[in-house]
Structures are given as C-alpha cells and as structure tokens.
Scaffold this motif. Structure first.
Motif, PDB file in Angstrom:
ATOM      1  N   ASP A 239       0.829  -1.207   0.000  1.00 10.27           N
ATOM      2  CA  ASP A 239       0.000   0.000   0.000  1.00 10.27           C
ATOM      3  C   ASP A 239       0.862   1.256   0.000  1.00 10.27           C
ATOM      4  O   ASP A 239       0.535   2.252  -0.653  1.00 10.27           O
ATOM      5  CB  ASP A 239      -0.931   0.000   1.217  1.00 10.27           C
ATOM      6  CG  ASP A 239      -1.989  -1.092   1.142  1.00 10.27           C
ATOM      7  OD1 ASP A 239      -2.225  -1.603   0.023  1.00 10.27           O
ATOM      8  OD2 ASP A 239      -2.560  -1.444   2.191  1.00 10.27           O
ATOM      9  N   PHE A 240       1.968   1.215   0.744  1.00 13.99           N
ATOM     10  CA  PHE A 240       2.854   2.372   0.814  1.00 13.99           C
ATOM     11  C   PHE A 240       3.531   2.631  -0.528  1.00 13.99           C
ATOM     12  O   PHE A 240       3.571   3.775  -1.013  1.00 13.99           O
ATOM     13  CB  PHE A 240       3.913   2.142   1.896  1.00 13.99           C
ATOM     14  CG  PHE A 240       4.964   3.210   1.968  1.00 13.99           C
ATOM     15  CD1 PHE A 240       4.674   4.462   2.495  1.00 13.99           C
ATOM     16  CD2 PHE A 240       6.250   2.973   1.493  1.00 13.99           C
ATOM     17  CE1 PHE A 240       5.640   5.459   2.547  1.00 13.99           C
ATOM     18  CE2 PHE A 240       7.226   3.952   1.547  1.00 13.99           C
ATOM     19  CZ  PHE A 240       6.913   5.204   2.074  1.00 13.99           C
ATOM     20  N   GLN A 243       1.762   4.378  -3.607  1.00 17.78           N
ATOM     21  CA  GLN A 243       1.592   5.825  -3.648  1.00 17.78           C
ATOM     22  C   GLN A 243       2.637   6.506  -4.543  1.00 17.78           C
ATOM     23  O   GLN A 243       2.508   7.674  -4.850  1.00 17.78           O
ATOM     24  CB  GLN A 243       1.693   6.405  -2.233  1.00 17.78           C
ATOM     25  CG  GLN A 243       0.682   5.823  -1.255  1.00 17.78           C
ATOM     26  CD  GLN A 243       0.879   6.355   0.157  1.00 17.78           C
ATOM     27  OE1 GLN A 243       1.370   7.461   0.347  1.00 17.78           O
ATOM     28  NE2 GLN A 243       0.482   5.568   1.143  1.00 17.78           N
ATOM     29  N   SER A 245       5.235   6.567  -8.064  1.00 18.08           N
ATOM     30  CA  SER A 245       5.343   6.119  -9.459  1.00 18.08           C
ATOM     31  C   SER A 245       6.734   5.531  -9.676  1.00 18.08           C
ATOM     32  O   SER A 245       7.645   6.206 -10.186  1.00 18.08           O
ATOM     33  CB  SER A 245       5.092   7.291 -10.410  1.00 18.08           C
ATOM     34  OG  SER A 245       3.794   7.822 -10.223  1.00 18.08           O
TER      35      SER A 245
END
Length: 361
Positions: A239-240, A243, A245
């Motif tokens: 999940d981290f 965030q 690209s």
C-alpha cells in the motif's frame, strides 16, 4: 555472544503475538488498517526480528561455533521466507518477488554489509585477516547457486521469459538444497577449522541451562510473532509503495524486505568486524546470503507450485551485470586472506550504484 537480551527482547515478541491475535479475531481490522496499527505492525515485526537474533545469540553462546552462526542464519531465513510468502499470497500474482528479494539479499550482503565490515574494521585495525579457505568456500557456493538460479533461467530453452519449466524448477530446487547440505557438512564436520576465527567471548561465562532453555522458547516466540505479523506488514509495504510512481516497484519491494530482514545480522556482523573478529563477521554475512539463495528459492518454488502461481527467476540485464561484478569483486577482496579499507570502499561504491538502479533502472 554471552550477553543476555534486554527486557525489550521479551516484551516486543509478546506484543507482536498479541497484535497478530487482534488481526485474527477481528479480520475486518486488517484491510485498510489504520496508520497507527500499520506502523505498529512494522515496528513490532522489526522488534521481534531483533529479539530473535538476540535470543539466537544466547543459544549460540551455549552451542558454540559454527552452530551458533548457523542457527542465526537459519532463523533469519525463516523470517525472510515468511515475509516473502505473505507478500506472494497478498493480492495479485507477483512472479518476480522471490527473484528481487534474493538479488537484494546478495547485493546488500556482498556489497553493502561486507563493504561496511571491511571499511570499519580496517579503520580501527588497519589490516584484518580471514581464513581464506572458508571465505572461498562461501563464495564458491554463493556464486554457483547465484548463477544457476538467477542467470541460467534466461539461457534455457524454456526460459524465454526468465522462468524455469516445472521440471527444471523442481530439479534446481533440489540441487540448491543438496549443495547447501554438502556445504554444511564441510563447514561443521570435515573442514570446520576453515571457518573458525579468533576466539570470542573474552572469558564471558557460557549461559546456564535455564537461560539456554528460556532463550530457545523466546526464539520460537519471536519467530512466531514475525510469521504472524508478516501478512499485515506485506500489505502495508505494498500500500505504501503504491503511492509512488516507481519504474520497478518489485525491485524496491524486494530491497525493502531484504533490508528489514538483514538489519539485525548487519549489526551483528559490523560489531564483530569492529572487534577484529572479521572471520566471524563474514560467517554471519556470507552465511546469510548462502542460506537465502539455497533455501529461500526452493521454499518459494514449493509455494508457487502449490498455489499455482508462476515464479520468474531470470535477472534483467542491469541486475545480472551488477551481480556478476559483485561476485568478481568479492573473489578479489578475499583472495589474499587479508583485507583493507580500499576493499571496503569499493564494495560500498558498488552498493551505491545498485541503490541508484533500484529507482532509476
């Protein structure tokens, strides 16, 4: 080796198991875990990993070498496999996770940890000596397995996509386990003196039976906490990273996993080098790399076959170049049986280039 763990080494695994129980009893808490619980999961997993190493040191002080170092490396390998398995099972198929994690361990150990040990040890003691036969044994096994498991898949008829066929994967996994078993026999029985370094302990008493049994129990509890929290930490990592690209998120994920797992061993290895026990330092570092490449890939291969998910092992061009460069550099650094600060600086420069390639491949 004889120093007992602090009180935190007993509290953190207990808290880790308690938090894992919360996730088990209230599964709705897991998905979209609030930031505090997610951070707590990572912190307790790290704390439990450090605790496992601390308790393993107590057990090792009772067992002696090389059994102590072997116990430490196997404990860390169990932690790594549990975290990687959780990340493989979390969400969509991630076929390159095992490859990137094992590559990260090899690069962090052979370039980063080894370089740091050589540099800091040489700064304090100018020039350090090692058992050349022992270092050559480690490097021979690591290089053979690294090439066969991470480079060969791209060269076979079935490896157009960097993956072994099912038969090749099973066969090479058995080869890796057999080679590691042969190495352990040579290390612990046949040529034990090649892996012995300076005597450590400085007269410290060997832990008593009660301390030994308590350390075994807490070692198992610490490993259980790591395994129990690994699923939540895997989801937190992914999940981290989602965030950002990133051009190659799998490589960064693998490096994060490897860094998390190897941090306790890095501290132990650097401390040993600073005490002028470089052979013991290399036993910890290179032993961890060897255990990872020879045991983690077969374990992940077994899991991938059982759940029907593919696993890509063949390295990309830049990773293959960096790995081969690190292997050549390691052979040259340990080829004379003596090391100095220049060896450490070169290893660390190669490690810095590897880190750059994680974010700008």
């Amino acid at each position: 080796m004889g120093k007992r763990p602090g009180i935190s080494a007993y509290i953190l695994p207990a808290l880790g198991l308690l938090l894992a129980l919360v996730f088990l009893l209230w599964p709705d808490v897991g998905p979209g875990t609030p930031g505090v619980l997610a951070a707590g999961s990572v912190a307790l997993l790290c704390g439990s990993a450090f605790s496992a190493v601390g308790h393993a040191d107590v057990v090792a002080a009772r067992l002696g070498q090389p059994w102590g170092t072997l116990l430490l490396t196997l404990s860390v390998t169990i932690i790594e496999v549990s975290v990687m398995a959780s990340m493989m099972l979390n969400g969509e198929n991630n076929p390159t996770l095992a490859r990137e994690s094992v590559l990260s361990v090899l690069m962090i150990v052979n370039a980063g940890i080894v370089g740091l040990c050589l540099l800091l040890g040489s700064i304090r003691h100018r020039e350090q000596t090692i058992q050349q036969q022992g270092a050559s044994g480690y490097l021979s096994a690591i290089i053979a397995l690294g090439v066969m498991l991470l480079i060969l898949p791209n060269e076979t008829h079935a490896g157009a996509t960097g993956a072994f066929s099912l038969f090749q994967l099973v066969y090479m996994s058995l080869i890796a386990i057999a080679l590691y078993a042969a190495f352990l026999y040579m290390q612990t029985v046949r040529y034990r003196e090649h892996f012995a370094g300076q005597a450590e302990g400085h007269g410290e008493p060997v832990p008593g039976l009660s301390a030994f049994l308590l350390a075994i129990g807490m070692l198992l509890a610490s490993l259980a906490a790591v395994v129990a929290l690994s699923g939540q930490v895997a989801a937190t990592f992914e999940d981290f990273l989602a965030q950002f690209s990133l051009e190659d998120p799998d490589a960064v994920t693998g490096a994060l996993v490897a860094t998390l797992i190897l941090l306790p061993e890095c501290i132990s290895a650097v401390r040993a080098a600073a005490r002028n026990h470089l052979q013991h330092s290399l036993n910890i570092a290179l032993g961890s790399a060897l255990a990872t490449v020879s045991l983690t890939i077969p374990a992940m291969a077994f899991i991938s076959v059982m759940i029907g998910r593919s696993m890509v092992l063949g390295l990309d061009n830049e990773d293959r170049t960096m790995l081969l460069l690190t292997f050549v550099l390691s052979v040259l650094s340990f080829g004379t049986g003596k090391t100095n600060a220049l060896n450490g600086v070169i290893h660390l420069i190669v490690f810095c280039v590897y880190v750059m390639l994680l974010f700008a491949p």
